[in-house]
Design a protein around this motif. Structure first.
Motif, PDB file in Angstrom:
ATOM      1  N   ALA A 143       0.860  -1.181   0.000  1.00  0.00           N
ATOM      2  CA  ALA A 143       0.000   0.000   0.000  1.00  0.00           C
ATOM      3  C   ALA A 143       0.897   1.232   0.000  1.00  0.00           C
ATOM      4  O   ALA A 143       1.627   1.475   0.967  1.00  0.00           O
ATOM      5  N   ILE A 144       0.857   1.994  -1.076  1.00  0.00           N
ATOM      6  CA  ILE A 144       1.751   3.139  -1.250  1.00  0.00           C
ATOM      7  C   ILE A 144       0.963   4.425  -1.018  1.00  0.00           C
ATOM      8  O   ILE A 144       0.017   4.722  -1.758  1.00  0.00           O
ATOM      9  N   PRO A 145       1.307   5.221  -0.020  1.00  0.00           N
ATOM     10  CA  PRO A 145       0.582   6.475   0.190  1.00  0.00           C
ATOM     11  C   PRO A 145       0.849   7.453  -0.949  1.00  0.00           C
ATOM     12  O   PRO A 145       1.995   7.678  -1.329  1.00  0.00           O
ATOM     13  N   VAL A 146      -0.219   8.010  -1.505  1.00  0.00           N
ATOM     14  CA  VAL A 146      -0.090   8.997  -2.580  1.00  0.00           C
ATOM     15  C   VAL A 146      -1.000  10.197  -2.283  1.00  0.00           C
ATOM     16  O   VAL A 146      -1.903  10.521  -3.050  1.00  0.00           O
ATOM     17  N   PRO A 147      -0.779  10.868  -1.147  1.00  0.00           N
ATOM     18  CA  PRO A 147      -1.643  12.003  -0.812  1.00  0.00           C
ATOM     19  C   PRO A 147      -1.509  13.125  -1.829  1.00  0.00           C
ATOM     20  O   PRO A 147      -0.513  13.243  -2.534  1.00  0.00           O
ATOM     21  N   GLY A 148      -2.539  13.954  -1.863  1.00  0.00           N
ATOM     22  CA  GLY A 148      -2.565  15.088  -2.785  1.00  0.00           C
ATOM     23  C   GLY A 148      -3.974  15.329  -3.271  1.00  0.00           C
ATOM     24  O   GLY A 148      -4.534  16.405  -3.097  1.00  0.00           O
ATOM     25  N   HIS A 149      -4.575  14.311  -3.883  1.00  0.00           N
ATOM     26  CA  HIS A 149      -6.004  14.389  -4.208  1.00  0.00           C
ATOM     27  C   HIS A 149      -6.788  14.459  -2.908  1.00  0.00           C
ATOM     28  O   HIS A 149      -7.649  15.323  -2.737  1.00  0.00           O
ATOM     29  N   THR A 150      -6.497  13.544  -2.003  1.00  0.00           N
ATOM     30  CA  THR A 150      -7.010  13.564  -0.633  1.00  0.00           C
ATOM     31  C   THR A 150      -5.894  13.109   0.290  1.00  0.00           C
ATOM     32  O   THR A 150      -4.890  12.552  -0.155  1.00  0.00           O
ATOM     33  N   MET A 187       1.759  18.240  -3.138  1.00  0.00           N
ATOM     34  CA  MET A 187       1.852  16.912  -2.544  1.00  0.00           C
ATOM     35  C   MET A 187       1.528  15.834  -3.583  1.00  0.00           C
ATOM     36  O   MET A 187       2.191  14.782  -3.633  1.00  0.00           O
ATOM     37  N   LEU A 188       0.527  16.082  -4.417  1.00  0.00           N
ATOM     38  CA  LEU A 188       0.198  15.106  -5.457  1.00  0.00           C
ATOM     39  C   LEU A 188       1.347  14.964  -6.439  1.00  0.00           C
ATOM     40  O   LEU A 188       1.683  13.845  -6.861  1.00  0.00           O
ATOM     41  N   TYR A 189       1.967  16.063  -6.814  1.00  0.00           N
ATOM     42  CA  TYR A 189       3.120  16.005  -7.730  1.00  0.00           C
ATOM     43  C   TYR A 189       4.211  15.096  -7.151  1.00  0.00           C
ATOM     44  O   TYR A 189       4.744  14.215  -7.853  1.00  0.00           O
ATOM     45  N   ARG A 190       4.508  15.264  -5.876  1.00  0.00           N
ATOM     46  CA  ARG A 190       5.557  14.445  -5.252  1.00  0.00           C
ATOM     47  C   ARG A 190       5.135  12.986  -5.160  1.00  0.00           C
ATOM     48  O   ARG A 190       5.962  12.076  -5.326  1.00  0.00           O
ATOM     49  N   SER A 191       3.854  12.757  -4.903  1.00  0.00           N
ATOM     50  CA  SER A 191       3.366  11.384  -4.855  1.00  0.00           C
ATOM     51  C   SER A 191       3.527  10.706  -6.213  1.00  0.00           C
ATOM     52  O   SER A 191       3.947   9.541  -6.300  1.00  0.00           O
TER      53      SER A 191
END
Length: 290
Positions: A143-150, A187-191
């Motif tokens: 499970a890879i955290p990809v915050p940004g959208h939420t 944050m989404l860009y970095r994710s």
């Protein structure tokens, strides 16, 4: 020596009313499986709920002799109601899972919906922390955290397949909005840059597609194709450029039509409201909050 990820079976299902892709993902040897982002059919005009789309996922598992171990949510969706709890009732061995960021999202909306955050969090069987690993039979998954959208957004890497949720769409559709509470374009860009570290051949399965330009809806691409051609965040696009593009676009987007019923249900892992004294269940509409 680099180990080639195991190839998993992926059965995609498109929910035309919401543009959502759900998946049945399986290890062909052990026949263990996961269902990702299942949709509950909800008619907002009549308030009627049916289970046609969720039943199709269940039928797929039965047809292929699969044992569903996981019901995986990429985040608390704002555009459809999840069928996770209905499926869990049919699949007693399956665990409903989401990222631990759901706690922050629940706290954000608790005052709006008079939600008890602790009780809501307990509705999920598993809250994945950063890069938690699990398995489907012999196939490794994470499970890879990809915050940004939420704040609670996760991507699931299962063998050779990546399920991106709303972080990445098909290359010609770009990326998800970042203007919900807790959203952040930088944050989404970095994710996404983290996802771009995966091998180019990694299969990518998106959560939504609306057929931009009139093309047929699609759900599968690759990391390499995203890096070369994503219209919002391909190679060479800087963080500042992406943030400017994303924030400009987000300012033009309407509030999702189903955000109010979706959040009430999805923040509780798909649990529907309890019946009132007259035996009828009610969703609530908070005024002047969205």
């Amino acid at each position: 020596m680099t180990t080639t990820p195991a190839k998993v079976q992926v059965h995609p299902f498109h929910h035309a009313d919401t543009g959502t892709w759900s998946y049945v993902v399986a290890d062909s040897s052990s026949r263990q499986a996961a269902i990702i982002d299942p949709v509950l059919d909800f008619d907002a005009k009549t308030g009627r709920i049916t289970h046609v789309s969720a039943q199709a996922l269940l039928d797929c598992a039965i047809e292929h002799g699969l044992r569903v171990r996981w019901l995986l949510e990429t985040h608390a969706h704002a555009d459809h109601l999840t069928a996770a709890q209905w499926l869990a009732a049919q699949l007693p061995d399956a665990m409903v899972a989401i990222g631990q960021g759901i706690r922050e999202v629940q706290r954000t909306f608790a005052p709006v919906f008079e939600l008890n955050p602790e009780a809501a969090a307990a509705a999920f069987d598993c809250l994945f922390t950063d890069d938690d690993e699990f398995s489907l039979g012999a196939i490794r998954a994470s499970a890879i955290p990809v915050p940004g959208h939420t704040r609670d957004s996760l991507a699931y890497l299962i063998g050779d397949a990546l399920f991106t949720g709303d972080s990445l769409f098909m290359p010609d559709a770009g990326t998800a909005r970042c203007d919900f509470p807790g959203g952040d374009a930088a944050m989404l860009y970095r994710s996404i840059q983290r996802l771009y570290q995966l091998p180019d051949a990694t299969r990518v399965f998106v959560c939504h597609d609306y057929g931009p330009g009139g093309r047929a809806v699609a759900c599968e691409t690759t990391i390499g194709a995203q890096k070369r051609g994503n219209i919002h965040v391909r190679e060479g696009v800087s963080e500042a450029e992406f943030v400017a593009l994303r924030e400009t676009r987000d300012a033009t987007l309407a509030t999702p039509a189903l955000i109010i019923p979706s959040l009430q249900v999805n923040l509780r892992a798909g649990a529907l409201p309890s019946a009132s004294g007259n035996g009828i269940r009610y969703l609530r509409i908070p005024l002047d909050q969205f």
